[in-house]
Design a protein around this motif. Structure first.
Motif, PDB file in Angstrom:
ATOM      1  N   MET A 171       0.845  -1.183   0.000  1.00 26.48           N
ATOM      2  CA  MET A 171       0.000   0.000   0.000  1.00 26.48           C
ATOM      3  C   MET A 171       0.891   1.248   0.000  1.00 26.48           C
ATOM      4  O   MET A 171       1.859   1.307   0.754  1.00 26.48           O
ATOM      5  CB  MET A 171      -0.886   0.003   1.251  1.00 26.48           C
ATOM      6  CG  MET A 171      -1.943   1.071   1.216  1.00 26.48           C
ATOM      7  SD  MET A 171      -2.897   1.148   2.761  1.00 26.48           S
ATOM      8  CE  MET A 171      -3.735  -0.428   2.718  1.00 26.48           C
ATOM      9  N   ALA A 172       0.562   2.196  -0.818  1.00 22.63           N
ATOM     10  CA  ALA A 172       1.320   3.446  -0.850  1.00 22.63           C
ATOM     11  C   ALA A 172       0.351   4.601  -0.680  1.00 22.63           C
ATOM     12  O   ALA A 172      -0.852   4.465  -0.978  1.00 22.63           O
ATOM     13  CB  ALA A 172       2.079   3.577  -2.157  1.00 22.63           C
ATOM     14  N   PHE A 173       0.865   5.706  -0.202  1.00 27.10           N
ATOM     15  CA  PHE A 173       0.035   6.877   0.043  1.00 27.10           C
ATOM     16  C   PHE A 173       0.599   8.068  -0.710  1.00 27.10           C
ATOM     17  O   PHE A 173       1.804   8.161  -0.916  1.00 27.10           O
ATOM     18  CB  PHE A 173       0.011   7.240   1.524  1.00 27.10           C
ATOM     19  CG  PHE A 173      -0.496   6.143   2.399  1.00 27.10           C
ATOM     20  CD1 PHE A 173      -1.845   6.005   2.641  1.00 27.10           C
ATOM     21  CD2 PHE A 173       0.378   5.250   2.981  1.00 27.10           C
ATOM     22  CE1 PHE A 173      -2.317   4.986   3.453  1.00 27.10           C
ATOM     23  CE2 PHE A 173      -0.075   4.241   3.800  1.00 27.10           C
ATOM     24  CZ  PHE A 173      -1.433   4.101   4.041  1.00 27.10           C
ATOM     25  N   THR A 174      -0.280   8.978  -1.058  1.00 22.35           N
ATOM     26  CA  THR A 174       0.171  10.245  -1.614  1.00 22.35           C
ATOM     27  C   THR A 174      -0.114  11.332  -0.595  1.00 22.35           C
ATOM     28  O   THR A 174      -1.244  11.466  -0.128  1.00 22.35           O
ATOM     29  CB  THR A 174      -0.585  10.566  -2.915  1.00 22.35           C
ATOM     30  OG1 THR A 174      -0.370   9.494  -3.828  1.00 22.35           O
ATOM     31  CG2 THR A 174      -0.101  11.871  -3.521  1.00 22.35           C
ATOM     32  N   LEU A 175       0.909  12.059  -0.224  1.00 24.67           N
ATOM     33  CA  LEU A 175       0.747  13.173   0.706  1.00 24.67           C
ATOM     34  C   LEU A 175       0.991  14.469  -0.046  1.00 24.67           C
ATOM     35  O   LEU A 175       1.905  14.553  -0.867  1.00 24.67           O
ATOM     36  CB  LEU A 175       1.753  13.063   1.849  1.00 24.67           C
ATOM     37  CG  LEU A 175       1.577  11.899   2.818  1.00 24.67           C
ATOM     38  CD1 LEU A 175       2.759  11.847   3.782  1.00 24.67           C
ATOM     39  CD2 LEU A 175       0.282  12.035   3.578  1.00 24.67           C
ATOM     40  N   SER A 176       0.187  15.471   0.254  1.00 18.55           N
ATOM     41  CA  SER A 176       0.394  16.787  -0.344  1.00 18.55           C
ATOM     42  C   SER A 176       0.592  17.800   0.770  1.00 18.55           C
ATOM     43  O   SER A 176      -0.164  17.784   1.753  1.00 18.55           O
ATOM     44  CB  SER A 176      -0.818  17.204  -1.179  1.00 18.55           C
ATOM     45  OG  SER A 176      -1.066  16.258  -2.175  1.00 18.55           O
ATOM     46  N   PRO A 177       1.567  18.695   0.636  1.00 19.56           N
ATOM     47  CA  PRO A 177       1.759  19.692   1.682  1.00 19.56           C
ATOM     48  C   PRO A 177       0.542  20.607   1.804  1.00 19.56           C
ATOM     49  O   PRO A 177      -0.095  20.941   0.792  1.00 19.56           O
ATOM     50  CB  PRO A 177       2.994  20.466   1.241  1.00 19.56           C
ATOM     51  CG  PRO A 177       3.406  19.937  -0.071  1.00 19.56           C
ATOM     52  CD  PRO A 177       2.536  18.783  -0.448  1.00 19.56           C
ATOM     53  N   ILE A 178       0.253  20.995   3.050  1.00 20.04           N
ATOM     54  CA  ILE A 178      -0.810  21.979   3.272  1.00 20.04           C
ATOM     55  C   ILE A 178      -0.214  23.370   3.489  1.00 20.04           C
ATOM     56  O   ILE A 178      -0.948  24.338   3.650  1.00 20.04           O
ATOM     57  CB  ILE A 178      -1.680  21.595   4.484  1.00 20.04           C
ATOM     58  CG1 ILE A 178      -0.840  21.546   5.777  1.00 20.04           C
ATOM     59  CG2 ILE A 178      -2.381  20.251   4.240  1.00 20.04           C
ATOM     60  CD1 ILE A 178      -1.678  21.448   7.043  1.00 20.04           C
ATOM     61  N   GLY A 179       1.107  23.425   3.487  1.00 22.73           N
ATOM     62  CA  GLY A 179       1.785  24.697   3.669  1.00 22.73           C
ATOM     63  C   GLY A 179       3.273  24.464   3.748  1.00 22.73           C
ATOM     64  O   GLY A 179       3.758  23.364   3.460  1.00 22.73           O
ATOM     65  N   ARG A 180       4.001  25.490   4.176  1.00 20.26           N
ATOM     66  CA  ARG A 180       5.455  25.346   4.345  1.00 20.26           C
ATOM     67  C   ARG A 180       5.871  26.053   5.628  1.00 20.26           C
ATOM     68  O   ARG A 180       5.173  26.938   6.133  1.00 20.26           O
ATOM     69  CB  ARG A 180       6.212  25.895   3.141  1.00 20.26           C
ATOM     70  CG  ARG A 180       6.202  27.384   3.040  1.00 20.26           C
ATOM     71  CD  ARG A 180       7.074  27.906   1.907  1.00 20.26           C
ATOM     72  NE  ARG A 180       7.257  29.341   2.025  1.00 20.26           N
ATOM     73  CZ  ARG A 180       6.335  30.241   1.730  1.00 20.26           C
ATOM     74  NH1 ARG A 180       5.157  29.866   1.270  1.00 20.26           N
ATOM     75  NH2 ARG A 180       6.573  31.535   1.885  1.00 20.26           N
ATOM     76  N   ILE A 181       7.008  25.607   6.138  1.00 19.88           N
ATOM     77  CA  ILE A 181       7.510  26.136   7.394  1.00 19.88           C
ATOM     78  C   ILE A 181       8.702  27.036   7.100  1.00 19.88           C
ATOM     79  O   ILE A 181       9.615  26.642   6.359  1.00 19.88           O
ATOM     80  CB  ILE A 181       7.916  24.976   8.331  1.00 19.88           C
ATOM     81  CG1 ILE A 181       6.688  24.108   8.652  1.00 19.88           C
ATOM     82  CG2 ILE A 181       8.534  25.513   9.607  1.00 19.88           C
ATOM     83  CD1 ILE A 181       7.021  22.847   9.431  1.00 19.88           C
ATOM     84  N   GLU A 182       8.665  28.235   7.657  1.00 19.78           N
ATOM     85  CA  GLU A 182       9.779  29.174   7.482  1.00 19.78           C
ATOM     86  C   GLU A 182      10.572  29.249   8.788  1.00 19.78           C
ATOM     87  O   GLU A 182      10.018  29.540   9.847  1.00 19.78           O
ATOM     88  CB  GLU A 182       9.254  30.568   7.126  1.00 19.78           C
ATOM     89  CG  GLU A 182       8.592  30.618   5.755  1.00 19.78           C
ATOM     90  CD  GLU A 182       8.119  32.015   5.381  1.00 19.78           C
ATOM     91  OE1 GLU A 182       7.635  32.169   4.252  1.00 19.78           O
ATOM     92  OE2 GLU A 182       8.208  32.942   6.215  1.00 19.78           O
TER      93      GLU A 182
END
Ligand SMILES: C[S@@+](CC[C@H](N)C(=O)[O-])C[C@H]1O[C@@H](n2cnc3c(N)ncnc32)[C@H](O)[C@@H]1O
Length: 153
Positions: free
Chosen positions: A1-12
């Motif tokens: 099983m594999a998952f796709t993750l998408s960022p919800i933002g970025r950290i500065e």
């Protein structure tokens, strides 16, 4: 099983490379102010966040490289399994930080402290930190006990 993750933002953060980062978010004193910049589509999900003093941030340590299952940590003399460490080079390089939340700088821009990640690290999730269920004051630290970072806050 594999998952796709998408960022919800970025950290500065102030740190451009992994080598510049503190080993943990409470090592740098004073802890510098960092920012979480959300993708516009996720802003409705922040409703109600303002009442929490601390948040859990989950992020993808995108510069971790190849996973290592056993290694000798730099401040130790014995080999340890990666799941007995907080090292970034994991099979799924997910990072976790409990951060102090100091409010919104702008809509979708959160001011936080106690991070230890590289500038531009992709953010996967935000959850409220709940002392009633997340804190375990009597928890033991295993082989890491001699390396605990003294709390300043
Ligand atoms: C010991 S890990 C702990 C990460 C997180 N606080 C945790 O406990 O899951 C922190 C170190 O990971 C490295 N690091 C931070 N951000 C990274 C990134 N985006 N990619 C790869 N390595 C990173 C830095 O060397 C930093 O000192």
């Amino acid at each position: 099983m594999a998952f796709t993750l998408s960022p919800i933002g970025r950290i500065e953060t102030p740190w451009a490379t992994p080598a510049e980062c503190p080993r943990n978010g409470r090592q740098a004193q004073p802890a510098p102010l960092c920012r979480v910049v959300m993708e516009a589509e996720y802003l409705p999900g922040l409703e109600g966040v303002e009442g929490f003093s601390h948040l859990l941030l989950l992020y993808w340590m995108h510069r971790a490289g190849v996973a290592r299952l056993n290694f000798t940590p730099p401040f130790d003399t014995r080999r340890r399994g990666v799941f007995a460490t907080r090292a970034p080079f994991r099979p799924n390089p997910i990072g976790l930080s409990v951060v102090a939340f100091e409010g919104f700088e702008a809509p979708g821009v959160l001011r936080v402290r106690y991070l230890d990640c590289v500038d531009g690290t992709p953010l996967l999730d935000i959850k409220p930190y709940l002392p009633s269920t997340d804190a375990e004051p009597g928890a033991s630290m295993g082989w890491l006990a001699p390396h605990a970072t003294p709390r300043q806050d």
